[in-house]
Scaffold this motif. Structure first.
Motif, PDB file in Angstrom:
ATOM      1  N   THR A 263      40.841  11.230   2.665  1.00  0.00           N
ATOM      2  CA  THR A 263      39.649  10.706   3.162  1.00  0.00           C
ATOM      3  C   THR A 263      39.262  11.479   4.203  1.00  0.00           C
ATOM      4  O   THR A 263      37.859  11.652   4.341  1.00  0.00           O
ATOM      5  N   ASP A 264      40.085  11.845   5.455  1.00  0.00           N
ATOM      6  CA  ASP A 264      39.414  12.582   6.311  1.00  0.00           C
ATOM      7  C   ASP A 264      38.443  13.910   5.900  1.00  0.00           C
ATOM      8  O   ASP A 264      37.707  14.123   6.542  1.00  0.00           O
ATOM      9  N   ALA A 265      39.269  14.757   4.943  1.00  0.00           N
ATOM     10  CA  ALA A 265      38.506  15.891   4.599  1.00  0.00           C
ATOM     11  C   ALA A 265      37.291  15.473   3.908  1.00  0.00           C
ATOM     12  O   ALA A 265      36.246  16.263   3.802  1.00  0.00           O
ATOM     13  N   THR A 266      37.503  14.402   2.997  1.00  0.00           N
ATOM     14  CA  THR A 266      36.059  14.065   2.341  1.00  0.00           C
ATOM     15  C   THR A 266      35.077  13.731   3.124  1.00  0.00           C
ATOM     16  O   THR A 266      33.850  14.079   2.947  1.00  0.00           O
ATOM     17  N   ILE A 267      35.428  12.903   4.289  1.00  0.00           N
ATOM     18  CA  ILE A 267      34.141  12.473   4.925  1.00  0.00           C
ATOM     19  C   ILE A 267      33.575  13.447   5.877  1.00  0.00           C
ATOM     20  O   ILE A 267      32.416  13.599   5.822  1.00  0.00           O
ATOM     21  N   ASP A 268      34.483  14.462   6.203  1.00  0.00           N
ATOM     22  CA  ASP A 268      33.947  15.843   6.928  1.00  0.00           C
ATOM     23  C   ASP A 268      32.920  16.333   6.063  1.00  0.00           C
ATOM     24  O   ASP A 268      31.917  16.974   6.427  1.00  0.00           O
ATOM     25  N   GLY A 269      33.511  16.689   4.764  1.00  0.00           N
ATOM     26  CA  GLY A 269      32.673  17.491   3.876  1.00  0.00           C
ATOM     27  C   GLY A 269      31.346  16.768   3.297  1.00  0.00           C
ATOM     28  O   GLY A 269      30.603  17.654   3.176  1.00  0.00           O
ATOM     29  N   LEU A 270      31.613  15.741   3.302  1.00  0.00           N
ATOM     30  CA  LEU A 270      30.172  14.815   2.989  1.00  0.00           C
ATOM     31  C   LEU A 270      29.219  15.256   4.039  1.00  0.00           C
ATOM     32  O   LEU A 270      27.838  15.285   3.604  1.00  0.00           O
ATOM     33  N   ALA A 271      29.540  14.807   5.462  1.00  0.00           N
ATOM     34  CA  ALA A 271      28.766  15.080   6.462  1.00  0.00           C
ATOM     35  C   ALA A 271      28.149  16.507   6.300  1.00  0.00           C
ATOM     36  O   ALA A 271      26.969  16.790   6.423  1.00  0.00           O
ATOM     37  N   GLN A 272      28.967  17.538   6.018  1.00  0.00           N
ATOM     38  CA  GLN A 272      28.671  18.877   6.150  1.00  0.00           C
ATOM     39  C   GLN A 272      27.810  19.360   4.985  1.00  0.00           C
ATOM     40  O   GLN A 272      26.741  20.297   5.001  1.00  0.00           O
ATOM     41  N   LYS A 273      27.931  18.505   3.899  1.00  0.00           N
ATOM     42  CA  LYS A 273      26.971  18.722   2.667  1.00  0.00           C
ATOM     43  C   LYS A 273      25.496  18.070   2.725  1.00  0.00           C
ATOM     44  O   LYS A 273      24.649  18.010   2.055  1.00  0.00           O
ATOM     45  N   GLU A 299      37.985   6.665  14.137  1.00  0.00           N
ATOM     46  CA  GLU A 299      38.370   8.249  13.840  1.00  0.00           C
ATOM     47  C   GLU A 299      37.528   8.704  13.018  1.00  0.00           C
ATOM     48  O   GLU A 299      36.794   9.717  13.322  1.00  0.00           O
ATOM     49  N   ALA A 300      37.297   8.088  12.019  1.00  0.00           N
ATOM     50  CA  ALA A 300      36.686   8.446  10.583  1.00  0.00           C
ATOM     51  C   ALA A 300      35.043   8.709  11.065  1.00  0.00           C
ATOM     52  O   ALA A 300      34.149   9.652  10.710  1.00  0.00           O
ATOM     53  N   ALA A 301      34.635   7.743  11.547  1.00  0.00           N
ATOM     54  CA  ALA A 301      33.187   7.375  12.229  1.00  0.00           C
ATOM     55  C   ALA A 301      32.772   8.653  12.934  1.00  0.00           C
ATOM     56  O   ALA A 301      31.708   9.207  12.988  1.00  0.00           O
ATOM     57  N   HIS A 302      33.743   8.786  13.983  1.00  0.00           N
ATOM     58  CA  HIS A 302      33.458   9.942  14.925  1.00  0.00           C
ATOM     59  C   HIS A 302      33.542  11.213  14.519  1.00  0.00           C
ATOM     60  O   HIS A 302      32.444  12.064  14.519  1.00  0.00           O
ATOM     61  N   SER A 303      34.463  11.503  13.608  1.00  0.00           N
ATOM     62  CA  SER A 303      34.503  12.818  12.683  1.00  0.00           C
ATOM     63  C   SER A 303      33.150  13.083  12.171  1.00  0.00           C
ATOM     64  O   SER A 303      32.517  14.232  11.948  1.00  0.00           O
ATOM     65  N   PHE A 304      32.792  11.956  11.214  1.00  0.00           N
ATOM     66  CA  PHE A 304      31.549  12.241  10.595  1.00  0.00           C
ATOM     67  C   PHE A 304      30.427  12.428  11.208  1.00  0.00           C
ATOM     68  O   PHE A 304      29.505  13.311  10.869  1.00  0.00           O
ATOM     69  N   LYS A 305      30.262  12.033  12.220  1.00  0.00           N
ATOM     70  CA  LYS A 305      28.850  12.163  13.160  1.00  0.00           C
ATOM     71  C   LYS A 305      29.110  13.638  13.778  1.00  0.00           C
ATOM     72  O   LYS A 305      28.064  14.120  14.040  1.00  0.00           O
ATOM     73  N   GLU A 306      30.497  13.971  14.088  1.00  0.00           N
ATOM     74  CA  GLU A 306      30.518  15.301  14.781  1.00  0.00           C
ATOM     75  C   GLU A 306      29.978  16.449  13.821  1.00  0.00           C
ATOM     76  O   GLU A 306      29.781  17.400  14.194  1.00  0.00           O
ATOM     77  N   ASN A 307      30.452  16.086  12.491  1.00  0.00           N
ATOM     78  CA  ASN A 307      30.022  16.980  11.478  1.00  0.00           C
ATOM     79  C   ASN A 307      28.507  16.911  11.067  1.00  0.00           C
ATOM     80  O   ASN A 307      28.303  17.567   9.940  1.00  0.00           O
ATOM     81  N   GLY A 308      27.964  16.347  11.543  1.00  0.00           N
ATOM     82  CA  GLY A 308      26.354  16.214  10.987  1.00  0.00           C
ATOM     83  C   GLY A 308      26.125  14.913  10.718  1.00  0.00           C
ATOM     84  O   GLY A 308      24.628  14.650  10.276  1.00  0.00           O
ATOM     85  N   GLY A 309      26.846  13.846  10.407  1.00  0.00           N
ATOM     86  CA  GLY A 309      26.465  12.502   9.831  1.00  0.00           C
ATOM     87  C   GLY A 309      25.797  11.716  11.005  1.00  0.00           C
ATOM     88  O   GLY A 309      25.756  12.044  12.236  1.00  0.00           O
ATOM     89  N   ALA A 310      25.044  10.831  10.322  1.00  0.00           N
ATOM     90  CA  ALA A 310      24.067   9.973  11.409  1.00  0.00           C
ATOM     91  C   ALA A 310      24.416   8.357  11.480  1.00  0.00           C
ATOM     92  O   ALA A 310      24.829   7.930  12.618  1.00  0.00           O
ATOM     93  N   TYR A 311      24.911   7.957  10.342  1.00  0.00           N
ATOM     94  CA  TYR A 311      25.096   6.526  10.283  1.00  0.00           C
ATOM     95  C   TYR A 311      26.153   6.248   9.576  1.00  0.00           C
ATOM     96  O   TYR A 311      26.236   6.651   8.291  1.00  0.00           O
TER      97      TYR A 311
END
Length: 338
Positions: A263-273, A299-311
């Motif tokens: 999950t953690d790698a998937t969420i970061d990857g989605l933001a990066q894409k 944790e996942a919410a923070h990482s998602f936004k750090e990698n470029g996600g918005a909401y």
């Protein structure tokens, strides 16, 4: 007389390190959670993990702890209250780890004159470390303390129409509040070896991308298949488009291979894409807990936004949802009439 016992995972008595350590000891020393020989398991858990992890876990629990207690316990009690109001037979609550214990739950029912108990593990999907360990411990306690009791069990309900309907409806309510680019179905992770150990055919589960999609008696106890099937059925109900959703697995321990994708790698990857608006559903749990509130919601919410996600939206579990409480009560009522 008949009665029912709702059984959830459990929680420390408080978010203090001493209580978290006690809880982790009970949890991680379970041979169906860490399935190593006793001495090796004891060395790993008591010699290493319990000397390092309790303080970190306690800090995480403090982030999500409610004024009236552990979210999982509070929400489970609220579910119990709603279920009990719809029935004329006793219903009790127990936790596999921590309090109230399974023995206490059975004692409560015994004191009310119950001789036939419907065990309801509150896990939609079957796994060694969840459903199986509950049923094994309950039977051990029955033989030692309540030999005259008879048990029945509700099997994994991952594909029951009423459960899927409840889950899909609860997810849809949240999806209607915001425009999401993607929906991730995140399930609790287990080691790959657990999947193979639960394979009653001893040959079907190869975790190769094909076995979960092909028909087999192994699916009755295959956690991985049941997770993917849950996603499939909810996606169908919600009419989500291909490419706007996927399944992943969170939480892993040690170096052995666990179910992937993580999950953690998937969420970061989605933001990066370029995914900007992400909703995460956690269907392995029916009650919000540390894994959903802190690991995903914080944790996942923070990482998602750090990698470029918005909401980012961690969609709540079914918890004490009225429809879900009615479903559980209906299962018990149907069993009572048989």
């Amino acid at each position: 007389m008949k009665g029912a016992l709702l059984i959830n995972l459990g929680s420390p008595d408080s978010p203090e390190p001493k209580d978290v350590k006690k809880y982790l000891d009970q949890f991680l020393m379970d041979e169906r959670v860490i399935d190593l020989p006793y001495l090796l398991r004891a060395f790993l858990v008591k010699g290493i993990i319990l000397n390092t992890r309790p303080k970190k876990s306690a800090a995480a629990y403090k982030k999500i702890w409610w004024q009236d207690g552990s979210p999982l316990i509070v929400l489970s009690k609220k579910l119990l209250e709603k279920v009990q109001k719809q029935l004329d037979i006793p219903v009790a609550l127990a936790m596999r780890y921590g309090n109230p214990s399974i023995e206490n739950g059975l004692q409560e029912l015994h004191n009310k004159g119950v001789t036939e108990v419907l065990l309801i593990p509150l896990y939609p999907q079957f796994a060694m470390a969840t459903t199986e360990t509950i049923l094994v411990l309950a039977e051990k306690i029955r033989k030692e303390k309540f030999p005259a009791m008879k048990f029945s069990t509700i099997p994994a309900f991952y594909n029951r129409e009423e459960y899927i309907e409840n889950l899909a409806k609860s997810v849809d309510v949240e999806l209607q509040k915001h425009t999401f680019d993607y929906v991730l179905f995140s399930y609790h992770g287990v080691p790959e070896r657990h999947i193979k150990k639960s394979d009653i055919t001893k040959s079907h589960c190869k975790i190769d991308g094909q076995c979960c999609a092909s028909s087999s008696p192994a699916h009755e106890f295959c956690y991985r298949h049941q997770c993917y099937e849950t996603t499939k059925q909810v996606v169908t109900k919600l009419n989500l488009k291909e490419g706007t959703y996927s399944t992943s697995f969170q939480s892993r321990l040690g170096r052995d291979p666990w179910l992937q994708p993580y999950t953690d790698a998937t969420i970061d990857g989605l933001a990066q894409k370029g995914i900007k608006n992400l909703a995460v559903v956690t269907p392995a749990f029916v009650s919000d807990c540390l894994e959903t509130l802190e690991e995903i919601g914080m944790e996942a919410a923070h990482s998602f936004k750090e990698n470029g996600g918005a909401y980012f939206k961690a969609i709540p579990c079914l918890n004490d949802n009225d429809d879900w409480a009615k479903t559980v009560a209906n299962w018990i009522e149907k069993w009572k009439k048989n």
